[in-house]
Enzyme design. Structure first.
Site, mmCIF file in Angstrom:
data_model
loop_
_atom_site.group_PDB
_atom_site.id
_atom_site.type_symbol
_atom_site.label_atom_id
_atom_site.label_comp_id
_atom_site.label_asym_id
_atom_site.label_seq_id
_atom_site.Cartn_x
_atom_site.Cartn_y
_atom_site.Cartn_z
ATOM 1 N N ASP A 46 0.844 -1.193 0.000
ATOM 2 C CA ASP A 46 0.000 0.000 0.000
ATOM 3 C C ASP A 46 0.878 1.242 0.000
ATOM 4 O O ASP A 46 1.560 1.536 0.981
ATOM 5 C CB ASP A 46 -0.896 0.012 1.250
ATOM 6 C CG ASP A 46 -1.827 1.210 1.263
ATOM 7 O OD1 ASP A 46 -2.919 1.115 0.677
ATOM 8 O OD2 ASP A 46 -1.450 2.261 1.834
ATOM 9 N N TYR A 51 3.188 9.630 -0.654
ATOM 10 C CA TYR A 51 4.257 9.050 0.170
ATOM 11 C C TYR A 51 5.642 9.290 -0.449
ATOM 12 O O TYR A 51 6.658 9.138 0.230
ATOM 13 C CB TYR A 51 4.053 7.547 0.405
ATOM 14 C CG TYR A 51 2.752 7.163 1.090
ATOM 15 C CD1 TYR A 51 1.910 8.121 1.650
ATOM 16 C CD2 TYR A 51 2.367 5.829 1.179
ATOM 17 C CE1 TYR A 51 0.714 7.762 2.265
ATOM 18 C CE2 TYR A 51 1.172 5.459 1.797
ATOM 19 C CZ TYR A 51 0.354 6.434 2.325
ATOM 20 O OH TYR A 51 -0.828 6.065 2.928
ATOM 21 N N LYS A 97 -2.616 5.756 -4.548
ATOM 22 C CA LYS A 97 -3.738 6.689 -4.297
ATOM 23 C C LYS A 97 -3.480 8.021 -4.968
ATOM 24 O O LYS A 97 -2.330 8.478 -5.016
ATOM 25 C CB LYS A 97 -3.897 6.926 -2.779
ATOM 26 C CG LYS A 97 -3.830 5.660 -1.943
ATOM 27 C CD LYS A 97 -4.023 5.912 -0.461
ATOM 28 C CE LYS A 97 -3.706 4.668 0.348
ATOM 29 N NZ LYS A 97 -2.295 4.522 0.747
ATOM 30 N N HIS A 130 -7.362 9.436 -2.140
ATOM 31 C CA HIS A 130 -6.701 9.424 -0.822
ATOM 32 C C HIS A 130 -7.576 10.035 0.288
ATOM 33 O O HIS A 130 -7.690 9.462 1.370
ATOM 34 C CB HIS A 130 -5.368 10.177 -0.926
ATOM 35 C CG HIS A 130 -4.348 9.750 0.069
ATOM 36 N ND1 HIS A 130 -3.008 9.616 -0.217
ATOM 37 C CD2 HIS A 130 -4.465 9.407 1.370
ATOM 38 C CE1 HIS A 130 -2.363 9.230 0.859
ATOM 39 N NE2 HIS A 130 -3.223 9.087 1.838
HETATM 40 P P1 NDP Z 1 0.503 1.282 11.920
HETATM 41 O O1 NDP Z 1 -0.711 1.182 12.765
HETATM 42 O O2 NDP Z 1 0.768 0.266 10.884
HETATM 43 O O3 NDP Z 1 1.711 1.386 12.922
HETATM 44 C C1 NDP Z 1 3.017 1.564 12.493
HETATM 45 C C2 NDP Z 1 3.842 1.850 13.726
HETATM 46 O O4 NDP Z 1 3.822 0.708 14.574
HETATM 47 C C3 NDP Z 1 5.271 2.147 13.387
HETATM 48 O O5 NDP Z 1 5.729 3.102 14.327
HETATM 49 C C4 NDP Z 1 5.960 0.806 13.623
HETATM 50 O O6 NDP Z 1 7.285 0.991 14.047
HETATM 51 C C5 NDP Z 1 5.141 0.216 14.746
HETATM 52 N N1 NDP Z 1 5.093 -1.254 14.651
HETATM 53 C C6 NDP Z 1 4.777 -1.993 13.563
HETATM 54 N N2 NDP Z 1 4.807 -3.300 13.861
HETATM 55 C C7 NDP Z 1 5.172 -3.388 15.155
HETATM 56 C C8 NDP Z 1 5.374 -4.481 16.018
HETATM 57 N N3 NDP Z 1 5.209 -5.732 15.611
HETATM 58 N N4 NDP Z 1 5.737 -4.209 17.302
HETATM 59 C C9 NDP Z 1 5.890 -2.929 17.719
HETATM 60 N N5 NDP Z 1 5.698 -1.861 16.942
HETATM 61 C C10 NDP Z 1 5.342 -2.087 15.665
HETATM 62 O O7 NDP Z 1 0.486 2.773 11.316
HETATM 63 P P2 NDP Z 1 0.599 3.445 9.875
HETATM 64 O O8 NDP Z 1 0.128 4.832 10.093
HETATM 65 O O9 NDP Z 1 1.889 3.247 9.244
HETATM 66 O O10 NDP Z 1 -0.522 2.714 9.007
HETATM 67 C C11 NDP Z 1 -0.262 1.577 8.199
HETATM 68 C C12 NDP Z 1 -0.427 1.917 6.736
HETATM 69 O O11 NDP Z 1 -1.723 2.451 6.477
HETATM 70 C C13 NDP Z 1 0.490 3.042 6.252
HETATM 71 O O12 NDP Z 1 1.835 2.633 6.150
HETATM 72 C C14 NDP Z 1 -0.177 3.402 4.950
HETATM 73 O O13 NDP Z 1 0.116 2.441 3.963
HETATM 74 C C15 NDP Z 1 -1.649 3.341 5.357
HETATM 75 N N6 NDP Z 1 -2.157 4.661 5.760
HETATM 76 C C16 NDP Z 1 -3.128 5.240 4.968
HETATM 77 C C17 NDP Z 1 -3.644 6.463 5.272
HETATM 78 C C18 NDP Z 1 -4.695 7.046 4.414
HETATM 79 O O14 NDP Z 1 -5.019 8.239 4.587
HETATM 80 N N7 NDP Z 1 -5.249 6.317 3.476
HETATM 81 C C19 NDP Z 1 -3.184 7.249 6.447
HETATM 82 C C20 NDP Z 1 -2.183 6.550 7.228
HETATM 83 C C21 NDP Z 1 -1.725 5.305 6.890
HETATM 84 P P3 NDP Z 1 8.554 0.881 13.071
HETATM 85 O O15 NDP Z 1 8.177 1.497 11.756
HETATM 86 O O16 NDP Z 1 9.600 1.650 13.821
HETATM 87 O O17 NDP Z 1 8.872 -0.575 12.942
#
Ligand code: NDP
Length: 295
Positions: A46, A51, A97, A130
């Site tokens: 995704d 991004y 998106k 988006h």
């Molecule tokens: P997430 O809920 O996926 O959380 C990501 C965070 O959690 C990061 O800080 C990561 O740390 C941490 N994390 C991930 N796995 C673990 C684990 N197993 N243990 C502990 N910590 C963990 O948040 P996102 O906001 O990134 O959302 C996911 C995806 O959703 C985005 O990447 C994007 O593709 C999409 N998105 C879409 C949006 C929209 O408007 N359509 C808006 C926001 C997101 P680290 O990276 O340091 O490993």
């Protein structure tokens, strides 16, 4: 297993329930992270024009499927060891998106061309608006451009993101193609019950962004207790909850360990009482913007 690993969209296209999210992945890291995720079994990615990492995502995928890598880098580089050239394009599912500033019919068509060129792909599997940006009054026109792309076979499915019930209702009155997906912020502290019910009525799949609440929900005491009970990590408990609800889910992680951990969720089941327990964690807490505030 109660939740299938693949879900069908309303047009019959199948997608993996769990994919890899790339928001805030720096462009220079995207290639290697995608390659790592492919090596761990992820087949769905995704990204978004906003991004800024579509080129890197395309290289990571291209390294595994060969031809696209040549189109994108001319070298075929960027794969993850054994996975290089072992997959075909059809094995991988790519979502991107259209960004807010590109809303409008012609601008969306142009933005799409830029995205597939950046990705080095001939088609995109799922193309989303988006944010609705209702104040701009352009999401219907934007969607009409996506319907054109869909009819031309340049995208396998189209949908929306961050649409509230009113936006969906307006779109449904004017659209010819029912959106396949609405990607919304959704996690145990923001369960989006009203939208999930509406999606079910309309035949739209719910996709959870920030499925881990950007990491904040991992420390919820109830999640920690379930982690202990099931001998699974907090992230695995939350992802399993999403899958059992029927959500599409796209956790983002930056290390190989977490990438591996987050996909290891298909060999256990949360019982009904624990699913109900997580339902009780609702706080209406957003980690990202409210759609009404994005324009
Ligand atoms: P997430 O809920 O996926 O959380 C990501 C965070 O959690 C990061 O800080 C990561 O740390 C941490 N994390 C991930 N796995 C673990 C684990 N197993 N243990 C502990 N910590 C963990 O948040 P996102 O906001 O990134 O959302 C996911 C995806 O959703 C985005 O990447 C994007 O593709 C999409 N998105 C879409 C949006 C929209 O408007 N359509 C808006 C926001 C997101 P680290 O990276 O340091 O490993």
């Amino acid at each position: 297993m109660r939740s299938p690993a693949r879900l069908a969209l309303n047009n019959g296209v199948q997608m993996e329930a769990l994919g890899f999210g790339l928001y805030k992945v720096p462009p220079q890291d995207a290639d290697a992270l995608v390659a790592t995720a492919l090596g761990e079994g992820y087949r769905r990615f995704d990204t978004a024009a906003m991004y800024g990492n579509e080129v890197g995502v395309g290289r990571g995928i291209g390294g595994a499927i060969g031809d696209a890598a040549e189109a994108n880098t001319g070298t075929g580089a960027g794969g993850s060891g054994e996975s290089v050239h072992t997959l075909s394009r059809e094995d991988v599912f790519v979502t991107t998106k259209v960004w807010n500033d590109d809303q409008g019919y012609d601008t969306t068509l142009r933005a799409f061309d830029t995205s597939i060129s950046n990705l080095g792909l001939d088609y995109v599997d799922l193309y989303l608006i988006h944010w609705p940006c209702a104040g701009r009054g352009l999401f219907v026109e934007t969607y009409k451009a996506m319907e054109t792309l869909y009819r031309e076979g340049k995208v396998r499915a189209i949908g929306v993101s961050n649409f509230q019930p009113a936006h969906l209702e307006e779109l449904m009155q004017k659209a010819e193609v029912v959106p396949a997906v609405n990607q919304i912020e959704l996690h145990p502290w923001l369960q989006q019950t009203r939208l999930r019910t509406l999606h079910e009525q309309l035949g739209i799949r719910t996709e959870a962004w920030s499925p881990l609440g950007r990491g904040h929900v991992l420390a919820d005491p109830a999640i920690l207790a379930l982690s202990e009970k099931y001998d699974r990590t907090p992230a695995q408990i939350i992802l399993r909850w999403h899958l059992q609800l029927g959500n599409l889910v796209i956790p983002k992680a930056s290390s190989a360990g977490r990438i591996k951990e987050n996909i290891a969720v298909f060999d256990f089941v949360l019982d009904d009482a624990d699913m109900d327990g997580i339902a009780g964690l609702e706080r209406h807490h957003r980690t990202g913007s409210h759609p009404d505030n994005v324009n």
